[in-house]
Design a protein around this motif. Structure first.
Motif, PDB file in Angstrom:
ATOM      1  N   GLY A 386       0.825  -1.206   0.000  1.00 39.46           N
ATOM      2  CA  GLY A 386       0.000   0.000   0.000  1.00 39.46           C
ATOM      3  C   GLY A 386       0.853   1.247   0.000  1.00 39.46           C
ATOM      4  N   SER A 387       0.263   2.342  -0.455  1.00 43.48           N
ATOM      5  CA  SER A 387       0.948   3.630  -0.460  1.00 43.48           C
ATOM      6  C   SER A 387      -0.048   4.708  -0.072  1.00 43.48           C
ATOM      7  CB  SER A 387       1.513   3.904  -1.856  1.00 43.48           C
ATOM      8  OG  SER A 387       2.061   5.213  -1.917  1.00 43.48           O
ATOM      9  N   VAL A 388       0.422   5.733   0.610  1.00 48.68           N
ATOM     10  CA  VAL A 388      -0.458   6.818   1.054  1.00 48.68           C
ATOM     11  C   VAL A 388       0.324   8.073   1.386  1.00 48.68           C
ATOM     12  CG1 VAL A 388      -0.349   6.092   3.478  1.00 48.68           C
ATOM     13  CG2 VAL A 388      -2.253   7.513   2.710  1.00 48.68           C
ATOM     14  N   GLY A 389      -0.332   9.209   1.259  1.00 47.50           N
ATOM     15  CA  GLY A 389       0.209  10.466   1.779  1.00 47.50           C
ATOM     16  C   GLY A 389       0.533  11.485   0.724  1.00 47.50           C
ATOM     17  N   GLU A 390       0.873  11.038  -0.464  1.00 49.97           N
ATOM     18  CA  GLU A 390       1.236  11.952  -1.546  1.00 49.97           C
ATOM     19  C   GLU A 390       1.246  11.127  -2.827  1.00 49.97           C
ATOM     20  OE1 GLU A 390       5.440  13.004  -1.215  1.00 49.97           O
ATOM     21  OE2 GLU A 390       5.543  11.450   0.300  1.00 49.97           O
ATOM     22  N   PRO A 391       1.342  11.808  -3.964  1.00 50.51           N
ATOM     23  CA  PRO A 391       1.310  11.032  -5.205  1.00 50.51           C
ATOM     24  C   PRO A 391       2.464  10.023  -5.288  1.00 50.51           C
ATOM     25  CG  PRO A 391       0.944  13.367  -5.642  1.00 50.51           C
ATOM     26  CD  PRO A 391       1.360  13.257  -4.203  1.00 50.51           C
ATOM     27  N   LEU A 392       2.136   8.821  -5.695  1.00 51.46           N
ATOM     28  CA  LEU A 392       3.143   7.785  -5.937  1.00 51.46           C
ATOM     29  C   LEU A 392       3.525   7.909  -7.414  1.00 51.46           C
ATOM     30  CD1 LEU A 392       4.665   5.244  -4.856  1.00 51.46           C
ATOM     31  CD2 LEU A 392       2.719   3.890  -5.638  1.00 51.46           C
ATOM     32  N   ASN A 393       4.647   8.551  -7.672  1.00 54.47           N
ATOM     33  CA  ASN A 393       5.042   8.809  -9.055  1.00 54.47           C
ATOM     34  C   ASN A 393       5.361   7.487  -9.761  1.00 54.47           C
ATOM     35  OD1 ASN A 393       7.116   9.181  -6.992  1.00 54.47           O
ATOM     36  ND2 ASN A 393       8.545   9.196  -8.709  1.00 54.47           N
ATOM     37  N   PRO A 394       5.196   7.442 -11.100  1.00 48.84           N
ATOM     38  CA  PRO A 394       5.364   6.181 -11.820  1.00 48.84           C
ATOM     39  C   PRO A 394       6.702   5.482 -11.545  1.00 48.84           C
ATOM     40  CG  PRO A 394       4.407   7.817 -13.263  1.00 48.84           C
ATOM     41  CD  PRO A 394       4.736   8.526 -11.982  1.00 48.84           C
ATOM     42  N   GLY A 514      -1.726  17.385  -6.742  1.00 49.23           N
ATOM     43  CA  GLY A 514      -1.164  18.092  -5.585  1.00 49.23           C
ATOM     44  C   GLY A 514      -2.216  18.998  -4.991  1.00 49.23           C
ATOM     45  N   ARG A 515      -1.813  19.770  -4.005  1.00 48.59           N
ATOM     46  CA  ARG A 515      -2.750  20.621  -3.294  1.00 48.59           C
ATOM     47  C   ARG A 515      -3.124  21.846  -4.128  1.00 48.59           C
ATOM     48  NH1 ARG A 515      -5.156  18.553   1.020  1.00 48.59           N
ATOM     49  NH2 ARG A 515      -5.608  20.707   1.525  1.00 48.59           N
ATOM     50  N   SER A 516      -4.346  22.322  -3.956  1.00 49.21           N
ATOM     51  CA  SER A 516      -4.767  23.544  -4.620  1.00 49.21           C
ATOM     52  C   SER A 516      -4.702  24.712  -3.647  1.00 49.21           C
ATOM     53  CB  SER A 516      -6.198  23.390  -5.131  1.00 49.21           C
ATOM     54  OG  SER A 516      -7.080  23.278  -4.038  1.00 49.21           O
ATOM     55  N   ASP A 517      -4.220  24.442  -2.434  1.00 48.38           N
ATOM     56  CA  ASP A 517      -4.193  25.500  -1.421  1.00 48.38           C
ATOM     57  C   ASP A 517      -2.781  25.664  -0.873  1.00 48.38           C
ATOM     58  OD1 ASP A 517      -3.767  23.307   0.141  1.00 48.38           O
ATOM     59  OD2 ASP A 517      -5.756  23.315   1.041  1.00 48.38           O
ATOM     60  N   ASP A 518      -2.667  26.272   0.274  1.00 53.61           N
ATOM     61  CA  ASP A 518      -1.355  26.576   0.811  1.00 53.61           C
ATOM     62  C   ASP A 518      -0.825  25.551   1.797  1.00 53.61           C
ATOM     63  OD1 ASP A 518      -0.865  28.811  -0.681  1.00 53.61           O
ATOM     64  OD2 ASP A 518      -2.066  30.085   0.630  1.00 53.61           O
ATOM     65  N   LEU A 519      -1.236  24.333   1.609  1.00 56.31           N
ATOM     66  CA  LEU A 519      -0.619  23.302   2.431  1.00 56.31           C
ATOM     67  C   LEU A 519       0.607  22.779   1.692  1.00 56.31           C
ATOM     68  CD1 LEU A 519      -3.354  20.993   3.956  1.00 56.31           C
ATOM     69  CD2 LEU A 519      -2.067  22.835   5.013  1.00 56.31           C
ATOM     70  N   ILE A 520       1.628  22.469   2.438  1.00 58.12           N
ATOM     71  CA  ILE A 520       2.811  21.873   1.824  1.00 58.12           C
ATOM     72  C   ILE A 520       2.906  20.448   2.340  1.00 58.12           C
ATOM     73  CG2 ILE A 520       5.293  22.076   1.483  1.00 58.12           C
ATOM     74  CD1 ILE A 520       5.097  24.989   2.360  1.00 58.12           C
ATOM     75  N   VAL A 521       2.975  19.495   1.426  1.00 57.56           N
ATOM     76  CA  VAL A 521       3.082  18.112   1.861  1.00 57.56           C
ATOM     77  C   VAL A 521       4.569  17.736   1.835  1.00 57.56           C
ATOM     78  CG1 VAL A 521       2.257  15.756   1.535  1.00 57.56           C
ATOM     79  CG2 VAL A 521       0.790  17.668   0.887  1.00 57.56           C
ATOM     80  N   VAL A 522       5.172  17.700   3.013  1.00 58.58           N
ATOM     81  CA  VAL A 522       6.590  17.381   3.137  1.00 58.58           C
ATOM     82  C   VAL A 522       6.702  15.952   3.652  1.00 58.58           C
ATOM     83  CG1 VAL A 522       8.795  18.013   4.197  1.00 58.58           C
ATOM     84  CG2 VAL A 522       7.094  19.782   3.744  1.00 58.58           C
ATOM     85  N   ALA A 523       7.333  15.114   2.871  1.00 58.81           N
ATOM     86  CA  ALA A 523       7.497  13.701   3.249  1.00 58.81           C
ATOM     87  C   ALA A 523       6.166  13.110   3.715  1.00 58.81           C
ATOM     88  CB  ALA A 523       8.566  13.561   4.332  1.00 58.81           C
ATOM     89  N   LYS A 550       8.750  23.556  -2.253  1.00 59.26           N
ATOM     90  CA  LYS A 550       9.563  23.394  -3.466  1.00 59.26           C
ATOM     91  C   LYS A 550       9.657  21.914  -3.763  1.00 59.26           C
ATOM     92  CE  LYS A 550      13.670  25.315  -4.568  1.00 59.26           C
ATOM     93  NZ  LYS A 550      14.976  26.001  -4.367  1.00 59.26           N
ATOM     94  N   PRO A 551       9.368  21.525  -5.002  1.00 63.70           N
ATOM     95  CA  PRO A 551       9.440  20.096  -5.309  1.00 63.70           C
ATOM     96  C   PRO A 551      10.805  19.516  -4.954  1.00 63.70           C
ATOM     97  CG  PRO A 551       8.585  21.335  -7.172  1.00 63.70           C
ATOM     98  CD  PRO A 551       9.036  22.340  -6.166  1.00 63.70           C
ATOM     99  N   ASP A 552      10.787  18.326  -4.382  1.00 61.38           N
ATOM    100  CA  ASP A 552      12.016  17.670  -3.978  1.00 61.38           C
ATOM    101  C   ASP A 552      11.915  16.197  -4.366  1.00 61.38           C
ATOM    102  OD1 ASP A 552      14.501  17.717  -2.029  1.00 61.38           O
ATOM    103  OD2 ASP A 552      13.311  15.954  -1.496  1.00 61.38           O
ATOM    104  N   ALA A 553      13.001  15.710  -4.951  1.00 58.14           N
ATOM    105  CA  ALA A 553      12.957  14.352  -5.498  1.00 58.14           C
ATOM    106  C   ALA A 553      12.667  13.309  -4.425  1.00 58.14           C
ATOM    107  CB  ALA A 553      14.281  14.038  -6.179  1.00 58.14           C
ATOM    108  N   MET A 554      13.045  13.597  -3.184  1.00 60.93           N
ATOM    109  CA  MET A 554      12.860  12.590  -2.145  1.00 60.93           C
ATOM    110  C   MET A 554      11.624  12.824  -1.306  1.00 60.93           C
ATOM    111  SD  MET A 554      15.415  10.427  -1.250  1.00 60.93           S
ATOM    112  CE  MET A 554      16.002  10.885   0.347  1.00 60.93           C
ATOM    113  N   LYS A 555      11.512  14.054  -0.821  1.00 63.45           N
ATOM    114  CA  LYS A 555      10.456  14.333   0.153  1.00 63.45           C
ATOM    115  C   LYS A 555       9.157  14.789  -0.486  1.00 63.45           C
ATOM    116  CE  LYS A 555      13.392  15.522   4.044  1.00 63.45           C
ATOM    117  NZ  LYS A 555      13.743  16.575   4.989  1.00 63.45           N
ATOM    118  N   GLY A 556       9.099  14.823  -1.812  1.00 65.02           N
ATOM    119  CA  GLY A 556       7.916  15.366  -2.459  1.00 65.02           C
ATOM    120  C   GLY A 556       8.029  16.875  -2.525  1.00 65.02           C
ATOM    121  N   ASN A 557       8.119  17.501  -1.343  1.00 65.56           N
ATOM    122  CA  ASN A 557       8.331  18.941  -1.247  1.00 65.56           C
ATOM    123  C   ASN A 557       9.244  19.224  -0.083  1.00 65.56           C
ATOM    124  OD1 ASN A 557       6.215  20.296  -3.125  1.00 65.56           O
ATOM    125  ND2 ASN A 557       5.071  18.723  -2.020  1.00 65.56           N
ATOM    126  N   VAL A 558       9.957  20.340  -0.169  1.00 62.30           N
ATOM    127  CA  VAL A 558      10.650  20.867   1.009  1.00 62.30           C
ATOM    128  C   VAL A 558      10.167  22.297   1.193  1.00 62.30           C
ATOM    129  CG1 VAL A 558      12.703  19.408   0.851  1.00 62.30           C
ATOM    130  CG2 VAL A 558      12.626  21.578  -0.403  1.00 62.30           C
TER     131      VAL A 558
END
Ligand code: 6R9
Length: 632
Positions: A386-394, A514-523, A550-558
């Motif tokens: 299972g996966s959850v929390g943010e987009p699981l990129n291909p 991704g979010r349409s608002d001002d939430l940042i999903v970090v890790a 800011k998009p980050d290859a590991m954490k999704g965003n930083v």
């Protein structure tokens, strides 16, 4: 906002799982089940609710008084009776319910259903001794230990409303949450262990309760028995002293289906975090159902959800859902890469984990360190990922599928939120999987991608992800702030707006962008820009601050922060470090900016709102879009 961004949908790639996993799954045929739900939604949920034990049956399945829903009206139950007694008084009595693993190999605790039942009853009786009863609020600020789960269940047992605060939060965040719910009791531990170090928690609690007059008692689990922390007897009581001499039985309080079960704070886009309220009946039914059907839990499974119960994933799929299904659950106070990046894979091999639920940020970290780590372990026990929390990129999907699942295990990428309580979208087991796309609404959920007027977007056109019908485990309100609850249902008429941008393909598979608002999903953790900004501004050198993801290859965003200093303050690396430290102390390590830039001004609207969108576009070298509201 949801401008039309066209996604290329021509490179269609599906993975078709082995036919037998569909035949043997609880869900069977997704389309048929979904149609059965649509034909009779109340009948569908009625059937599921009947699989659980109720002290008194409901009169009606639901009442929908937009935007307020009530489910299983006048039904009486207790979630812990369904998590514990139902199994402890059946042939599952000696089945393992909970296995806990600490950082050291020798650190292990195992509870059968009978033992867990007893531990929960005893601690519930201990809480009663402190005068905690139905409707009282209890804050749980603990590391991932069995006592954390036991504390949650003990509250639910006696009808007290728990509010778990993630152990990585700092003093201010904890104080704000304790005050928000007017907690009567706070349950904590002396320390949490991370990367071989003991990190004290008790002192954070002591500071956090100073201006929280509702708190009568602090219960402390003393883990470090060599150097037991001193307790202040007027306020503090030892976790195990509290249960000394108590009865091992504690009858489960009959709860109305609509009584609150817990409050869990989630970051808001503006202002303070929101206390999301979930209720006893609908939440029990929703998490029981999704755990059973999305993960296909069977009696022989060993189930591991890596999320901390401080987050909704840990509540619904680390604790309640699997215990409702009588599963054997693993919980671990283990960092994925400590002492080395093989830790999690060793645990899977050692405990024979069959169902594994984690977040894309972890998967991407493992991808980076290389497949030699999982390849050293025998992962053949796994059958569902299972996966959850943010987009699981291909790319992460493919790695997870091949390297961990060995091309055998279906991947259920589950989209949902603190507010939804349970899974909403996924690709049910047996259905073709499309990397990058979560999938479709599960049976029981009506969801779509729409424009601002609520019209369904054609395939390939981005819009907002919405839910169109109530569901049992939907939040009922925002604690003490019903206005904010109504907002979720008022943005687009008739719809629950999740504030996620999404796009559908021609087969109805949904990709969450991704979010349409001002939430940042970090890790995988939601962090409100407002919270980080107010933490920065509370530093004496800061005049104004704005943060973006800011998009980050590991954490999704930083997090990147733009800071205007007060007159006379000199920018520099020392001050940057001070600010990072300050955010760490106020909000906790999860919210620290990884970049700070000192600026002279910030882009604002004429009404004075910071236009983070403009900052972000500048940062990423993109077109900022409509800037007509930008101040001169
Ligand atoms: C369960 C949880 C909710 C937000 C949600 C969305 C993001 C969650 C996702 C996903 C893409 C998935 N999100 N699952 N995005 N694919 N499978 O994470 O709850 O902490 O409230 O976060 O997380 O942006 O709106 P919560």
């Amino acid at each position: 906002m949801a401008d039309n961004f066209n996604v290329r949908l021509d490179e269609v790639k599906y993975y078709t799982p082995d036919a037998c996993c569909k035949e043997q799954s609880w869900i069977g045929d997704y389309n048929r089940t979904y149609q059965a739900f649509l034909a009779d939604p109340d009948g569908f949920w009625d059937g599921i609710a009947r699989e659980l034990d109720w002290f008194q049956p409901w009169d009606r399945v639901k009442e929908w008084n937009y935007p307020y829903a009530r489910w299983f009206l006048n039904g009486k139950l207790n979630i812990t009776h369904n998590c514990l007694d139902r199994h402890a008084h059946s042939q599952r009595r000696n089945k393992v319910a909970l296995m806990w693993r600490g950082e050291d190999e020798g650190d292990e605790q195992i509870y059968t259903y009978r033992q867990l039942h007893q531990a929960v009853c005893r601690f519930a009786n201990g809480l009663k001794r402190l005068g905690v009863g139905k409707g009282d609020r209890v804050c749980i600020y603990m590391p991932v230990v069995p006592e954390q789960v036991i504390a949650m269940l003990a509250c639910a047992r006696i009808g007290a409303i728990h509010s778990v605060v993630f152990g990585g939060f700092g003093v201010n965040a904890l104080n704000q949450r304790i005050r928000g719910i007017e907690a009567k009791v706070v349950i904590t531990a002396d320390v949490t262990y991370r990367r071989g170090k003991a990190i004290p928690l008790k002192n954070i609690v002591e500071e956090a309760v100073v201006s929280a007059p509702s708190v009568e008692r602090i219960v402390i689990l003393r883990r470090d028995t060599d150097k037991p922390v001193e307790l202040h007897p007027e306020m503090e009581v030892d976790y195990y002293d509290l249960t000394e001499g108590v009865d091992r039985e504690c009858p489960a309080e009959p709860m109305d289906a609509e009584d609150p079960l817990f409050i869990l704070y989630t970051s808001g886009t503006t202002g303070s975090p929101k206390g999301i309220v979930h209720t006893c009946g609908g939440y029990t039914v929703g998490t029981y159902y999704t755990t059973k059907y999305v993960f296909d839990v069977k009696d022989s499974d060993v189930y591991w959800c890596t999320a901390d119960p401080g987050w909704i994933t840990g509540h619904s799929y680390g604790v309640y859902g699997p215990l409702l299904n009588g599963a054997t659950c693993l919980i671990a106070e283990a960092t994925p890469d400590y002492p080395d990046p093989g830790t999690w894979w060793n645990l899977i091999e050692e405990y024979g984990v069959t169902i594994f639920y984690t977040a894309p940020t972890a998967i991407r970290m493992f991808m980076r360190v290389g497949e030699e780590w999982p390849n050293r372990c025998n992962l053949s026990s796994l059958r569902v990922l299972g996966s959850v929390g943010e987009p699981l990129n291909p790319e992460a999907f493919e790695w997870y599928y091949r390297t961990i699942g060995k091309d055998r295990c279906p991947i259920v990428d589950t989209w949902w939120q603190t507010e939804t309580g349970m899974h909403m979208l996924t690709t049910m087991i047996g259905e073709p999987m499309r990397p990058g796309f979560v999938g479709k609404p599960i049976p029981g959920v009506v969801a779509d991608v729409v424009d601002m007027e609520g019209n369904s977007c054609p395939p390939g056109t981005g819009g907002l992800l919405v839910v169109k019908e109530p569901w049992p485990s939907m939040m009922r309100t925002v604690w003490n702030d019903d206005e904010r609850y109504r907002k979720y249902w008022n943005t687009i008429p008739g719809c629950y707006t999740a504030a996620d941008l999404a796009v559908k393909d021609k087969d109805g598979y949904i990709m969450v962008i991704g979010r349409s608002d001002d939430l940042i999903v970090v890790a995988g953790h939601n962090i409100g820009t407002a919270e980080v900004e107010s933490a920065l501004v509370s530093h004496e050198a800061v005049a104004e601050a704005a943060v973006i993801g800011k998009p980050d290859a590991m954490k999704g965003n930083v997090i990147k922060a733009f800071v205007i200093l007060k007159d006379g303050r000199q920018p520099g690396d020392k001050l940057k470090n001070d600010l990072v430290y300050h955010v760490r102390m106020t909000l906790g390590p999860i919210a620290i900016p990884s970049e700070i830039e000192f600026v002279q001004s910030l882009p604002k609207t004429r009404s004075g709102k910071i236009m983070r969108r403009v900052l972000k576009a500048q940062e990423l070298g993109m077109d900022p879009g409509d800037i007509s509201t930008l101040e001169e």
